[in-house]
Design an enzyme around this catalytic site. Structure first.
Site, PDB file in Angstrom:
ATOM      1  N   ASN A   1       0.857  -1.180   0.000  1.00 11.83           N
ATOM      2  CA  ASN A   1       0.000   0.000   0.000  1.00 11.83           C
ATOM      3  C   ASN A   1       0.901   1.240   0.000  1.00 11.83           C
ATOM      4  O   ASN A   1       1.950   1.265   0.636  1.00 11.83           O
ATOM      5  CB  ASN A   1      -0.979  -0.012   1.182  1.00 11.83           C
ATOM      6  CG  ASN A   1      -0.347  -0.241   2.530  1.00 11.83           C
ATOM      7  OD1 ASN A   1       0.724  -0.840   2.637  1.00 11.83           O
ATOM      8  ND2 ASN A   1      -0.998   0.207   3.580  1.00 11.83           N
TER       9      ASN A   1
ATOM     10  N   CYS B   1     -10.015  -3.196  -5.675  1.00 16.45           N
ATOM     11  CA  CYS B   1      -8.996  -4.186  -6.046  1.00 16.45           C
ATOM     12  C   CYS B   1      -9.629  -5.446  -6.617  1.00 16.45           C
ATOM     13  O   CYS B   1      -9.101  -6.041  -7.556  1.00 16.45           O
ATOM     14  CB  CYS B   1      -8.119  -4.525  -4.840  1.00 16.45           C
ATOM     15  SG  CYS B   1      -6.982  -3.197  -4.405  1.00 16.45           S
TER      16      CYS B   1
ATOM     17  N   GLU C   1      -2.514  -4.602  -3.436  1.00 12.33           N
ATOM     18  CA  GLU C   1      -2.919  -5.498  -4.522  1.00 12.33           C
ATOM     19  C   GLU C   1      -2.821  -4.800  -5.872  1.00 12.33           C
ATOM     20  O   GLU C   1      -2.301  -5.332  -6.844  1.00 12.33           O
ATOM     21  CB  GLU C   1      -4.371  -5.984  -4.306  1.00 12.33           C
ATOM     22  CG  GLU C   1      -4.594  -6.733  -3.020  1.00 12.33           C
ATOM     23  CD  GLU C   1      -5.044  -5.829  -1.878  1.00 12.33           C
ATOM     24  OE1 GLU C   1      -4.417  -4.759  -1.684  1.00 12.33           O
ATOM     25  OE2 GLU C   1      -5.998  -6.201  -1.188  1.00 12.33           O
TER      26      GLU C   1
ATOM     27  N   GLU D   1       0.276   5.116   0.687  1.00 12.62           N
ATOM     28  CA  GLU D   1      -0.697   6.119   1.133  1.00 12.62           C
ATOM     29  C   GLU D   1      -0.291   7.525   0.699  1.00 12.62           C
ATOM     30  O   GLU D   1       0.843   7.756   0.258  1.00 12.62           O
ATOM     31  CB  GLU D   1      -0.861   6.036   2.657  1.00 12.62           C
ATOM     32  CG  GLU D   1      -1.468   4.713   3.087  1.00 12.62           C
ATOM     33  CD  GLU D   1      -1.737   4.618   4.578  1.00 12.62           C
ATOM     34  OE1 GLU D   1      -2.431   3.668   4.969  1.00 12.62           O
ATOM     35  OE2 GLU D   1      -1.239   5.472   5.336  1.00 12.62           O
TER      36      GLU D   1
ATOM     37  N   CYS E   1     -10.024  -4.939  -1.114  1.00  9.71           N
ATOM     38  CA  CYS E   1     -11.184  -4.047  -1.118  1.00  9.71           C
ATOM     39  C   CYS E   1     -11.944  -4.219  -2.438  1.00  9.71           C
ATOM     40  O   CYS E   1     -11.491  -4.916  -3.357  1.00  9.71           O
ATOM     41  CB  CYS E   1     -10.731  -2.597  -0.919  1.00  9.71           C
ATOM     42  SG  CYS E   1     -10.002  -1.848  -2.392  1.00  9.71           S
TER      43      CYS E   1
ATOM     44  N   CYS F   1      -3.745   0.648  -3.006  1.00 14.58           N
ATOM     45  CA  CYS F   1      -3.638  -0.585  -2.212  1.00 14.58           C
ATOM     46  C   CYS F   1      -2.484  -1.457  -2.713  1.00 14.58           C
ATOM     47  O   CYS F   1      -2.055  -1.347  -3.868  1.00 14.58           O
ATOM     48  CB  CYS F   1      -4.911  -1.400  -2.326  1.00 14.58           C
ATOM     49  SG  CYS F   1      -6.409  -0.569  -1.791  1.00 14.58           S
TER      50      CYS F   1
END
Ligand SMILES: [Zn+2]
Length: 131
Positions: free
Chosen positions: A42, A89, A55, A44, A86, A53
């Site tokens: 991830n 993703c 993934e 941010e 999520c 993310c």
């Protein structure tokens, strides 16, 4: 490359997580049909909506290097419960996966559980039918 090996690579990738806001490190490792593994974390951002993310980081790395088919992806987080991708993703994984694509979800203790992509996103949107 078995599920446990891929999950270990996802866990190792967590060390590169850029997560100063949530403090929640996530790592992902995906295996493509060419046999290569791509990892991601991830990433941010101070503008939270710009966060990416783990993934999707792994998927975009793979696709931007010519890969088009995901065989399996492992996700490693830092909670006691399994970490799932999520919704965004899941949709991105559907684009480059199929009914056989495996999603290996794990927790910080190293427990893993394997799901099919279809289980995680049934009735996915897969075609643009035009206007
Ligand atoms: Zn996500």
């Amino acid at each position: 490359m078995d599920n446990s090996e891929l999950f270990k690579m996802a866990t190792d990738a967590k060390k590169y997580s850029y997560s100063p806001y949530s403090g929640f490190k996530v790592g992902a490792a995906l295996l493509t049909d060419s046999g290569k593994v791509y990892t991601g974390t991830n990433v941010e951002n101070a503008s939270f909506g710009a966060t990416n993310c783990a993934e999707r980081t792994a998927v975009f790395k793979a696709v931007s290097e010519g890969e088009r088919k995901i065989v399996s992806i492992a996700i490693s987080g830092e909670s006691d419960s399994l970490v799932f991708p999520c919704g965004i993703c899941r949709q991105v994984l559907v684009e480059f996966g199929d009914e056989n694509t495996k999603v290996i979800c794990g927790n910080r203790k190293g427990d893993i559980k394997v799901f099919s992509l279809k289980e995680l996103l049934p009735n996915a949107f897969t075609e643009f039918e035009g206007m």
